[in-house]
Design an enzyme around this catalytic site. Sequence first.
Site, mmCIF file in Angstrom:
data_model
loop_
_atom_site.group_PDB
_atom_site.id
_atom_site.type_symbol
_atom_site.label_atom_id
_atom_site.label_comp_id
_atom_site.label_asym_id
_atom_site.label_seq_id
_atom_site.Cartn_x
_atom_site.Cartn_y
_atom_site.Cartn_z
ATOM 1 N N GLU A 21 0.828 -1.188 0.074
ATOM 2 C CA GLU A 21 0.183 -0.007 -0.115
ATOM 3 C C GLU A 21 0.710 1.181 -0.199
ATOM 4 O O GLU A 21 1.955 1.206 0.770
ATOM 5 C CB GLU A 21 -0.910 0.034 1.162
ATOM 6 C CG GLU A 21 -1.905 -1.092 1.132
ATOM 7 C CD GLU A 21 -3.127 -0.945 0.072
ATOM 8 O OE1 GLU A 21 -3.211 0.286 -0.386
ATOM 9 O OE2 GLU A 21 -3.784 -1.833 -0.190
ATOM 10 N N LYS B 125 6.339 0.998 6.148
ATOM 11 C CA LYS B 125 7.566 0.492 5.143
ATOM 12 C C LYS B 125 8.908 0.338 6.114
ATOM 13 O O LYS B 125 9.580 -0.535 5.738
ATOM 14 C CB LYS B 125 7.727 1.501 4.209
ATOM 15 C CG LYS B 125 6.843 1.640 3.022
ATOM 16 C CD LYS B 125 6.642 0.359 2.245
ATOM 17 C CE LYS B 125 7.895 0.213 1.249
ATOM 18 N NZ LYS B 125 7.708 -0.889 0.428
ATOM 19 N N THR C 169 11.354 3.034 0.531
ATOM 20 C CA THR C 169 11.137 4.400 0.392
ATOM 21 C C THR C 169 12.142 5.172 1.086
ATOM 22 O O THR C 169 12.315 4.660 2.207
ATOM 23 C CB THR C 169 9.895 4.725 0.522
ATOM 24 O OG1 THR C 169 9.700 6.220 0.555
ATOM 25 C CG2 THR C 169 9.244 4.227 1.946
ATOM 26 N N ASP C 170 12.438 6.499 0.581
ATOM 27 C CA ASP C 170 13.342 7.314 1.540
ATOM 28 C C ASP C 170 12.618 7.935 2.623
ATOM 29 O O ASP C 170 12.978 8.321 3.698
ATOM 30 C CB ASP C 170 13.833 8.434 0.720
ATOM 31 C CG ASP C 170 12.830 9.357 0.002
ATOM 32 O OD1 ASP C 170 11.575 9.055 0.055
ATOM 33 O OD2 ASP C 170 13.206 10.641 -0.479
ATOM 34 N N GLU C 171 11.240 7.696 2.724
ATOM 35 C CA GLU C 171 10.344 8.357 3.687
ATOM 36 C C GLU C 171 10.536 7.756 5.066
ATOM 37 O O GLU C 171 10.182 8.272 6.010
ATOM 38 C CB GLU C 171 8.968 8.189 3.243
ATOM 39 C CG GLU C 171 8.571 8.984 2.022
ATOM 40 C CD GLU C 171 7.226 9.253 1.600
ATOM 41 O OE1 GLU C 171 6.342 9.266 2.583
ATOM 42 O OE2 GLU C 171 6.698 9.120 0.597
ATOM 43 N N TYR D 75 2.228 5.229 6.473
ATOM 44 C CA TYR D 75 2.532 4.524 5.380
ATOM 45 C C TYR D 75 4.095 4.353 5.652
ATOM 46 O O TYR D 75 4.661 3.160 5.488
ATOM 47 C CB TYR D 75 2.504 5.426 4.106
ATOM 48 C CG TYR D 75 3.523 5.032 2.925
ATOM 49 C CD1 TYR D 75 3.211 4.052 2.260
ATOM 50 C CD2 TYR D 75 4.511 5.980 2.482
ATOM 51 C CE1 TYR D 75 4.262 3.646 1.477
ATOM 52 C CE2 TYR D 75 5.462 5.574 1.458
ATOM 53 C CZ TYR D 75 5.296 4.471 1.150
ATOM 54 O OH TYR D 75 6.253 3.917 -0.094
HETATM 55 N N1 LIG Z 1 5.879 5.690 -5.941
HETATM 56 C C1 LIG Z 1 7.120 6.174 -5.356
HETATM 57 O O1 LIG Z 1 7.387 7.174 -5.454
HETATM 58 C C2 LIG Z 1 7.831 5.315 -4.175
HETATM 59 C C3 LIG Z 1 9.205 5.762 -4.190
HETATM 60 C C4 LIG Z 1 9.964 4.976 -3.429
HETATM 61 C C5 LIG Z 1 9.402 3.489 -3.248
HETATM 62 N N2 LIG Z 1 8.544 3.381 -3.495
HETATM 63 C C6 LIG Z 1 8.155 1.619 -3.199
HETATM 64 O O2 LIG Z 1 7.786 0.918 -4.350
HETATM 65 C C7 LIG Z 1 7.046 0.052 -4.173
HETATM 66 C C8 LIG Z 1 6.028 0.133 -5.434
HETATM 67 O O3 LIG Z 1 5.352 1.457 -5.577
HETATM 68 P P1 LIG Z 1 4.219 1.993 -6.516
HETATM 69 O O4 LIG Z 1 4.266 3.496 -6.489
HETATM 70 O O5 LIG Z 1 4.622 1.145 -7.778
HETATM 71 O O6 LIG Z 1 2.811 1.446 -5.707
HETATM 72 P P2 LIG Z 1 1.592 0.962 -6.395
HETATM 73 O O7 LIG Z 1 0.604 1.533 -5.229
HETATM 74 O O8 LIG Z 1 1.381 1.779 -7.573
HETATM 75 O O9 LIG Z 1 1.574 -0.414 -6.777
HETATM 76 C C9 LIG Z 1 1.506 -1.190 -5.740
HETATM 77 C C10 LIG Z 1 1.131 -2.549 -6.304
HETATM 78 O O10 LIG Z 1 0.934 -3.688 -5.233
HETATM 79 C C11 LIG Z 1 -0.007 -4.298 -5.406
HETATM 80 N N3 LIG Z 1 -0.355 -4.973 -3.972
HETATM 81 C C12 LIG Z 1 -0.815 -4.071 -2.746
HETATM 82 N N4 LIG Z 1 -1.107 -5.188 -1.966
HETATM 83 C C13 LIG Z 1 -0.614 -6.287 -2.244
HETATM 84 C C14 LIG Z 1 -0.536 -7.603 -1.705
HETATM 85 N N5 LIG Z 1 -1.048 -7.644 -0.216
HETATM 86 N N6 LIG Z 1 -0.174 -8.784 -2.167
HETATM 87 C C15 LIG Z 1 0.203 -8.405 -3.613
HETATM 88 N N7 LIG Z 1 0.234 -7.318 -4.177
HETATM 89 C C16 LIG Z 1 -0.230 -6.132 -3.647
HETATM 90 C C17 LIG Z 1 -1.108 -3.445 -5.933
HETATM 91 O O11 LIG Z 1 -2.391 -4.191 -6.685
HETATM 92 C C18 LIG Z 1 -0.304 -2.600 -6.903
HETATM 93 O O12 LIG Z 1 -0.227 -3.230 -8.257
HETATM 94 C C19 LIG Z 1 6.203 0.044 -3.048
HETATM 95 O O13 LIG Z 1 6.806 -0.839 -2.129
HETATM 96 C C20 LIG Z 1 6.529 1.460 -2.594
HETATM 97 O O14 LIG Z 1 6.743 1.794 -1.187
HETATM 98 C C21 LIG Z 1 7.570 3.759 -4.117
#
Ligand SMILES: NC(=O)c1ccc[n+]([C@@H]2O[C@H](COP(=O)([O-])OP(=O)(O)OC[C@H]3O[C@@H](n4cnc5c(N)ncnc54)[C@H](O)[C@@H]3O)[C@@H](O)[C@H]2O)c1
Length: 351
Positions: free
Chosen positions: A83, A162, A133-135, A158
Amino acid sequence: MPTWLVTGGAGFIGGNFVLEAVRQGVRVVNLDALTYAGNLHTLASLEGNPDHVFVHGDIGDRALVASLLAEHRPDAVLNFAAESHVDRSIDGPAAFVQTNVVGTLGLLEAVRDHWKTLDGEARDAFRFLHVSTDEVYGTLGETGKFSETTPYAPNSPYSASKAASDHLVRAFHHTYGLPTLTTNCSNNYGPYHFPEKLIPLVIAKALAGEPLPVYGDGRQVRDWLFVTDHCEAIRMVLAKGRVGETYNVGGDAERENIEVVRTICRLLDERRPREDGQPRSSQIAFVADRPGHDRRYAIDASKLRDELGWRPRHDFDSGIAETVDWYLSHQDWVQRILDGSYRLERIGTAA
Ligand SMILES: NC(=O)c1ccc[n+]([C@@H]2O[C@H](COP(=O)([O-])OP(=O)(O)OC[C@H]3O[C@@H](n4cnc5c(N)ncnc54)[C@H](O)[C@@H]3O)[C@@H](O)[C@H]2O)c1
């Protein structure tokens, strides 16, 4: 041909990652629960491709993960599933703990049990890479950057969830010897970004002629990274990263939110002027700030640069222009999310 089990590969970053990995000759088993953020339309170009196996399921389902590991015997597991939206975590933290903490724990246990059955080269080469994440580091003042040794100080539900998942990954390395890698990345942007996040939200609302909501004074600073540069960093860490280590990933592209919004307005005005000739910046509307809003994030990515030779290919100017052009030429992808029809595409996809 290597096989990777990728979780969350129907999301924003996971989707970009899967598309490129398959293009590069990797066989991908893609486990995704298809929450509201999962979108199979992102993966439409892989339909019928035998190198992409989509599995509808939860990372916390140990029996399912165990059967996928036994059947496909992946060389690596990459955990993108989460999430991911801070605002949603403020409204309802429980789902974040369920997936990001409990789910990651279930995944780690299934992977550890599988890894213990491997021997020789397969055991030595196996990797579990956790995308974070960096958060987790909290917020910065006017100066300074997050490094891998910055103490964790998560401020939102969130980032707390993480942070907990990062700690579990670390513990599974130190306690059980699981060969883990963790990446902590700054804010991503680019194609296939769900339009609840700042950049795609502003593009969609700007085109619709709606007010562009900007939190507080808009002067919060984020370090923006083009999503494919993040994906490349993950591939490099997987290939060459030192087991048990964490790597920070950032674009060296700090921008205030208001500056990001004004840039998008300008790019859209140049490409698709409003019919009344007014600049889209006139649509900007400041709204009440997000509770507990972190002020500034910035990443020191020198470990990744010096150890592995990674550098982002996009600076912010080229990346944001490419992003605006992508959204203008993929309005059908956005429209299916805005009208909800993307959710219907999950029917009949369960493995
Ligand atoms: N978006 C950013 O800027 C960013 C930056 C740094 C790190 N991240 C990390 O990168 C990862 C991906 O981020 P994102 O932006 O693509 O997220 P997103 O919300 O777009 O995608 C998350 C995906 O995970 C799936 N998912 C959620 N719960 C699940 C579960 N219990 N089992 C299986 N699948 C599940 C969802 O259906 C979705 O397809 C995350 O772990 C996030 O913390 C994101």
